[in-house]
Write a protein that holds these residues in place. Structure first.
Motif, mmCIF file in Angstrom:
data_model
loop_
_atom_site.group_PDB
_atom_site.id
_atom_site.type_symbol
_atom_site.label_atom_id
_atom_site.label_comp_id
_atom_site.label_asym_id
_atom_site.label_seq_id
_atom_site.Cartn_x
_atom_site.Cartn_y
_atom_site.Cartn_z
ATOM 1 N N HIS A 174 0.818 -1.214 0.000
ATOM 2 C CA HIS A 174 0.000 0.000 0.000
ATOM 3 C C HIS A 174 0.850 1.262 0.000
ATOM 4 O O HIS A 174 0.376 2.339 0.363
ATOM 5 N N CYS A 184 -8.222 3.120 -2.968
ATOM 6 C CA CYS A 184 -7.924 1.805 -2.384
ATOM 7 C C CYS A 184 -8.714 1.627 -1.095
ATOM 8 O O CYS A 184 -9.018 2.596 -0.401
ATOM 9 N N CYS A 186 -7.657 0.750 1.595
ATOM 10 C CA CYS A 186 -6.864 1.121 2.774
ATOM 11 C C CYS A 186 -7.072 2.578 3.145
ATOM 12 O O CYS A 186 -6.583 3.042 4.176
ATOM 13 N N CYS A 191 -2.328 3.064 -4.698
ATOM 14 C CA CYS A 191 -1.414 2.137 -4.022
ATOM 15 C C CYS A 191 -0.818 1.161 -5.036
ATOM 16 O O CYS A 191 -1.403 0.879 -6.081
HETATM 17 ZN ZN LIG Z 1 -4.034 0.786 -0.383
#
Ligand SMILES: [Zn+2]
Length: 336
Positions: A174, A184, A186, A191
């Motif tokens: 990431h 993403c 996250c 990423c």
């Molecule tokens: Zn990510």
């Protein structure tokens, strides 16, 4: 010598390695030299809840022990899809194990099998396996990159997993490669995983397919772009299909940019590559090596070896066995 308190003289002491993934869970019994003596696999069926999941894992371990005519094990190592809490021995991963939020796994298995149990991230376990028995043997400073449906990373320093605060697992997949890239899960954008993971290659190829009416990929996917996958793209690239070649070149470029960052941060001796996308490493790594040579002038990048991993799908099981042998302080006496 290994502690044989629970074993009769004719028994071979064994350890159990577990690889817990979103789709399948596997268990293997290994001897202290890292040889797999028996292994079994079943569907994880995480959505049915952690109580059933734990019962399935217990059953899997019992079957594996029975296949070796054993009822006891020295210990159990578990490599799990993350996030996990290593210090508390819990899995907190409702993303790929639906319903598994803060689920204790170490304590119940330790009680059931009356042995030590360790829990680690699965990418860390795979890298540890390669360090012990695979392409990273004897490498003091090893970095591993898995490119499959996601991107996982792991660093092994002098045979130890590099961990963060509270034993947390750093997520090199990431790192941001393109701030204007796709969002993403996250919380970030662009990423590494969003740019080079298998499903993302397929999405990019789907988006450009209309520009290439003569592309072999149309035939590969049965004229249904939704069925495109990374394997088809690499196969078509080997036939010099222009779209597939463009996707592979773009992937190699993004892969290389992440590797340049890793070279700057860690300067490892070896970077190992594994996962479904890296099956075609011969189409990717030459460009990675060239970019690394051009863009890493302040570190000894020419001495970083870029290698395919050697153990394939068995790496997390072998690494999990090594992790529990480390926990038992038995590593010094292991054959190398
Ligand atoms: Zn990510």
């Amino acid at each position: 010598m290994y502690p044989l308190a629970n074993f009769s003289a004719e028994d071979t002491p064994i350890v159990i390695g577990i690889d817990l993934g979103g789709t399948n869970v596997r268990a293997a019994a290994l001897d202290p030299a890292g040889n797999i003596l028996a292994s079994f696999q079943m569907l994880t069926r995480a959505h049915r809840g952690p109580t059933e999941g734990l019962a399935r894992i217990t059953d899997l371990i019992q079957r594996t022990l029975a296949a070796c005519s054993q009822t006891q094990t020295l210990g159990i190592g578990i490599g799990s899809t993350s996030p996990i809490d290593r210090s508390r021995g819990t899995i907190n991963n409702p993303y790929t194990l639906p319903t598994w939020s803060n689920v204790p796994i170490v304590a119940p298995l330790a009680e059931t099998f009356a042995c030590p149990v360790v829990l680690e991230n699965d990418a860390d376990m795979a890298a540890l396996g390669e360090y012990w028995r695979g392409a990273g043997q004897g490498v003091a400073n090893l970095y591993a990159v898995t490119v499959g449906t996601g991107v996982g990373t792991a660093a092994i320093l002098d045979g130890q997993i590099l961990r963060g605060r509270d034993g947390s697992h750093p997520e090199g997949g990431h790192q941001v490669i393109d701030p204007s890239g796709p969002p993403c899960y996250c919380g970030s954008y662009g990423c590494w995983e969003q740019l080079i993971a298998g499903p993302n290659l397929a999405i990019y190829a789907q988006q450009r397919l209309a520009e290439f009416p003569d592309s072999e990929l149309w035939k590969q996917c049965g004229y249904d772009p939704a069925k495109l996958d990374a394997r088809m793209i690499f196969a078509a690239a080997r036939h010099s299909d222009p779209l597939a070649e463009a996707v592979v070149k773009r992937t190699a470029n993004y892969l290389a940019l992440g590797i340049v960052n890793i070279a700057h941060f860690f300067c490892p001796e070896v970077i190992l590559f594994t996962g479904g996308v890296m099956t075609d490493h011969d189409l990717l790594l030459p460009q990675v090596a060239a970019t690394l040579a051009e863009r890493s002038l302040l570190v000894p990048a020419d001495q970083i070896r870029l290698l395919p991993a050697a153990l394939g799908g068995e790496a997390p099981l072998i690494g999990a066995a090594y992790a529990i042998l480390q926990e038992l302080n038995l590593v010094e006496s292991l054959p190398r």
